[in-house]
Design a protein around this motif. Structure first.
Motif, PDB file in Angstrom:
ATOM      1  N   ASP A 174      -5.543   8.331  11.584  1.00  0.00           N
ATOM      2  CA  ASP A 174      -4.378   7.309  10.926  1.00  0.00           C
ATOM      3  C   ASP A 174      -4.852   7.303   9.126  1.00  0.00           C
ATOM      4  N   ILE A 222       2.540   7.113  14.348  1.00  0.00           N
ATOM      5  CA  ILE A 222       1.468   7.004  15.305  1.00  0.00           C
ATOM      6  C   ILE A 222       1.871   6.921  16.896  1.00  0.00           C
ATOM      7  N   GLU A 234      -8.893   4.636  11.852  1.00  0.00           N
ATOM      8  CA  GLU A 234      -8.206   4.804  10.618  1.00  0.00           C
ATOM      9  C   GLU A 234      -9.632   5.317   9.703  1.00  0.00           C
ATOM     10  N   TYR A 285      -5.907  -1.494  13.233  1.00  0.00           N
ATOM     11  CA  TYR A 285      -4.226  -1.593  13.012  1.00  0.00           C
ATOM     12  C   TYR A 285      -3.620  -0.415  12.845  1.00  0.00           C
ATOM     13  N   HIS A 286      -2.779  -0.109  13.646  1.00  0.00           N
ATOM     14  CA  HIS A 286      -1.969   1.196  13.606  1.00  0.00           C
ATOM     15  C   HIS A 286      -0.620   0.902  13.861  1.00  0.00           C
ATOM     16  N   GLY A 287       0.024  -0.347  13.545  1.00  0.00           N
ATOM     17  CA  GLY A 287       1.465  -0.457  13.400  1.00  0.00           C
ATOM     18  C   GLY A 287       1.999  -1.578  14.458  1.00  0.00           C
ATOM     19  N   VAL A 316      -2.167   6.568   7.282  1.00  0.00           N
ATOM     20  CA  VAL A 316      -1.075   5.926   6.980  1.00  0.00           C
ATOM     21  C   VAL A 316      -1.383   5.057   5.436  1.00  0.00           C
ATOM     22  N   MET A 317      -2.618   4.621   5.706  1.00  0.00           N
ATOM     23  CA  MET A 317      -2.738   3.704   4.392  1.00  0.00           C
ATOM     24  C   MET A 317      -3.983   4.720   3.545  1.00  0.00           C
ATOM     25  N   ASN A 323       8.409   6.322   9.660  1.00  0.00           N
ATOM     26  CA  ASN A 323       7.374   5.305   9.271  1.00  0.00           C
ATOM     27  C   ASN A 323       6.103   5.333   9.773  1.00  0.00           C
ATOM     28  N   GLY A 324       5.278   4.482   9.362  1.00  0.00           N
ATOM     29  CA  GLY A 324       3.786   4.825   9.830  1.00  0.00           C
ATOM     30  C   GLY A 324       3.621   4.599  11.373  1.00  0.00           C
ATOM     31  N   SER A 325       4.204   3.390  11.688  1.00  0.00           N
ATOM     32  CA  SER A 325       4.229   3.171  13.161  1.00  0.00           C
ATOM     33  C   SER A 325       4.711   4.200  14.011  1.00  0.00           C
ATOM     34  N   SER A 346       2.191   8.290   5.916  1.00  0.00           N
ATOM     35  CA  SER A 346       3.489   7.734   5.781  1.00  0.00           C
ATOM     36  C   SER A 346       3.165   6.861   4.421  1.00  0.00           C
ATOM     37  N   LYS A 347       3.674   5.758   4.245  1.00  0.00           N
ATOM     38  CA  LYS A 347       3.513   4.703   3.010  1.00  0.00           C
ATOM     39  C   LYS A 347       3.536   5.568   1.597  1.00  0.00           C
ATOM     40  N   TRP A 407       0.707  -1.192   0.145  1.00  0.00           N
ATOM     41  CA  TRP A 407      -0.161  -0.025  -0.202  1.00  0.00           C
ATOM     42  C   TRP A 407       0.893   1.464   0.070  1.00  0.00           C
TER      43      TRP A 407
HETATM   44  C1  LIG Z   1      -3.420   2.247   8.863  1.00  0.00           C
HETATM   45  C2  LIG Z   1      -2.119   1.978   9.250  1.00  0.00           C
HETATM   46  N1  LIG Z   1      -1.431   2.699  10.485  1.00  0.00           N
HETATM   47  C3  LIG Z   1      -0.052   2.325  10.530  1.00  0.00           C
HETATM   48  C4  LIG Z   1       0.599   1.258   9.756  1.00  0.00           C
HETATM   49  C5  LIG Z   1       2.006   1.203  10.281  1.00  0.00           C
HETATM   50  O1  LIG Z   1       2.771   1.714   9.288  1.00  0.00           O
HETATM   51  P1  LIG Z   1       4.401   1.214   9.010  1.00  0.00           P
HETATM   52  O2  LIG Z   1       4.127  -0.161   8.334  1.00  0.00           O
HETATM   53  O3  LIG Z   1       5.030   2.044   8.109  1.00  0.00           O
HETATM   54  O4  LIG Z   1       5.029   1.005  10.451  1.00  0.00           O
HETATM   55  C6  LIG Z   1      -0.082   0.856   9.006  1.00  0.00           C
HETATM   56  C7  LIG Z   1       0.727  -0.192   8.117  1.00  0.00           C
HETATM   57  O5  LIG Z   1       0.234  -1.065   7.432  1.00  0.00           O
HETATM   58  C8  LIG Z   1      -1.340   0.979   8.648  1.00  0.00           C
HETATM   59  O6  LIG Z   1      -2.015   0.394   7.626  1.00  0.00           O
END
Ligand SMILES: Cc1ncc(COP(=O)(O)O)c(C=O)c1O
Length: 405
Positions: A219, A97, A185, A125-127, A221-222, A92-94, A247-248, A34
């Motif tokens: 969030d 967060i 999300e 799911y947030h990481g 990120v996605m 990064n995404g995590s 992120s992503k 993604w």
């Molecule tokens: C909605 C969401 N938040 C956070 C993350 C975490 O991102 P990362 O994999 O860059 O740590 C993801 C990863 O798939 C995600 O889908």
């Protein structure tokens, strides 16, 4: 390692394709987890990154700043949902967060107000870092760490008609007056299985949080950077969050970079002579200039009319395809938000490690399509450069799988 097949060695990326050492060309139907927006090894991003690498490859981001970081912050603030005023970089995404959680908790702490509870959505799911795991739904991913994760209140997912129940659960928790933040999300829960819910529910959540003086963390990120149609999923509604995580797709998927955007009000709660009110968070590669340059280049591409056109084209193609197979007896549910199409297949044992997942994965791999089904759920989340012919090929393969069952 023991239960997984040997990894395929990829030697080149080209547009929507990943090419392996034997020359096999795979359609990357899921944008490499993604992240990819404009196709692999995009020449424009590559050129900008190469130029930046020979000018300034990295520099400490404490006490120093640089043009790519400043320009990126300014450009992001110009397109993010209303009210965003400051950008905090991570990688990064995590981490985006983690920063959001720390910002939200310390915001109330700095103000001397006792609000410590966090609310999230069931299945979220947030990481994979500890804070991100804690605010994610408890699952096989978090099982080994349960006792180390802080308590979070989870409200029911607002699907299949139980939106009122979910909204009521949020209000009941908010009424207790001790909630620091609600994290969500927006519109699509990715890892949970591309579960989708409507904008009206998101709007209700956000309004309730405002009413009860609780911070909202979106969030994205996605969902960010056009996956759901507009630039951000929060653009589907009028109420703005207080914090947005990105992120992503931020760098077009070319490099890791994280952003936690916040309102002026949040920034002001940390702006103090008292050093204990500072947000003590930083990573070695925070605001790396090459990553910021990649993000600027990706934004140039994203904001072109042709990219908006491509996203509508993909959305229309998905909708037309969904209409042709929606009635298939093997399909339990088919859903779409913007460029994301997800199909839940009927199965007796829906779970992440469902056997059908491996069967599906292998089937599509043999067809030279990279899909990573989430249990019995297949989804297409393609780079925006995918052509109509490539989409048709993926749709035809899905139909073939269904007709073979
Ligand atoms: C909605 C969401 N938040 C956070 C993350 C975490 O991102 P990362 O994999 O860059 O740590 C993801 C990863 O798939 C995600 O889908």
């Amino acid at each position: 390692m023991k239960v997984w097949p040997e990894a395929i060695a990829i030697t080149k990326g080209e547009g929507v394709y990943l090419i392996d050492e034997d020359g096999n060309r795979y359609i990357d139907a899921i944008s490499s987890w993604w992240v990819n927006l404009h196709g692999h090894s995009h020449p424009y991003i590559a050129q900008k990154v190469a130029e930046q690498l020979s000018v300034l490859e990295h520099c400490i981001f404490a006490g120093f700043t640089h043009e790519p970081a400043v320009r990126l912050a300014e450009r992001l603030l110009g397109i993010l949902p209303a009210g965003m005023s400051k950008i905090f970089y991570s990688d990064n995404g995590s981490t985006a967060i983690e920063v959001a959680i720390k910002m939200a908790l310390q915001y109330w702490n700095n103000k001397g107000i006792k609000k410590k509870k966090l609310i999230a959505l069931q299945n979220a799911y947030h990481g994979d870092t500890f804070g991100a795991m804690a605010i994610s739904g408890r699952s096989i991913f978090t099982e080994a760490f349960t006792e180390f994760l802080f308590d979070v209140a989870f409200i029911p997912f607002p699907g299949s008609g139980n939106e009122p129940e979910s909204i009521a659960a949020l209000e009941t928790l908010l009424q207790q007056g001790d909630v620091a933040a609600f994290i969500v999300e927006p519109l699509v829960q990715g890892s949970a299985g591309m579960l989708m819910y409507d904008a009206a529910t998101l709007e209700q959540y956000f309004r309730l949080c405002k009413q009860y003086y609780t911070l909202i963390i979106a969030d994205e990120v996605m969902t960010g950077f056009g996956r759901t149609g507009p630039l951000f999923a929060c653009n589907h509604i009028t109420t703005s969050p207080d914090i947005v995580c990105l992120s992503k797709g931020l760098t077009g998927g070319s490099m890791p970079l994280g952003v936690t955007a916040a309102t002026q009000d949040i920034f002001d709660a940390f702006y103090d002579d008292d050093r204990t009110k500072m947000l003590y968070h930083g990573h070695s590669f925070t605001a790396n200039p090459v990553m910021c340059t990649a993000a600027l280049a990706s934004l140039d591409l994203l904001l072109m009319d042709s990219c908006t056109g491509n996203r509508s084209r993909i959305a229309n193609a998905h909708a037309a395809f969904a209409a042709t197979i929606g009635a298939d007896p093997l399909i339990a549910d088919i859903r779409q938000t913007g460029t994301i199409l997800a199909i839940t297949l009927k199965t007796n044992h829906p779970s992440y490690h469902n056997n059908i997942r491996d069967i599906l994965y292998r089937f599509f791999l043999e067809k030279k399509i990279i899909m990573r089904p989430l249990g019995n759920i297949i989804y297409i989340l393609p780079p925006y450069c995918i052509t109509d012919d490539e989409l048709s090929y993926i749709y035809d393969c899905i139909k073939e799988f269904l007709s073979n069952q």
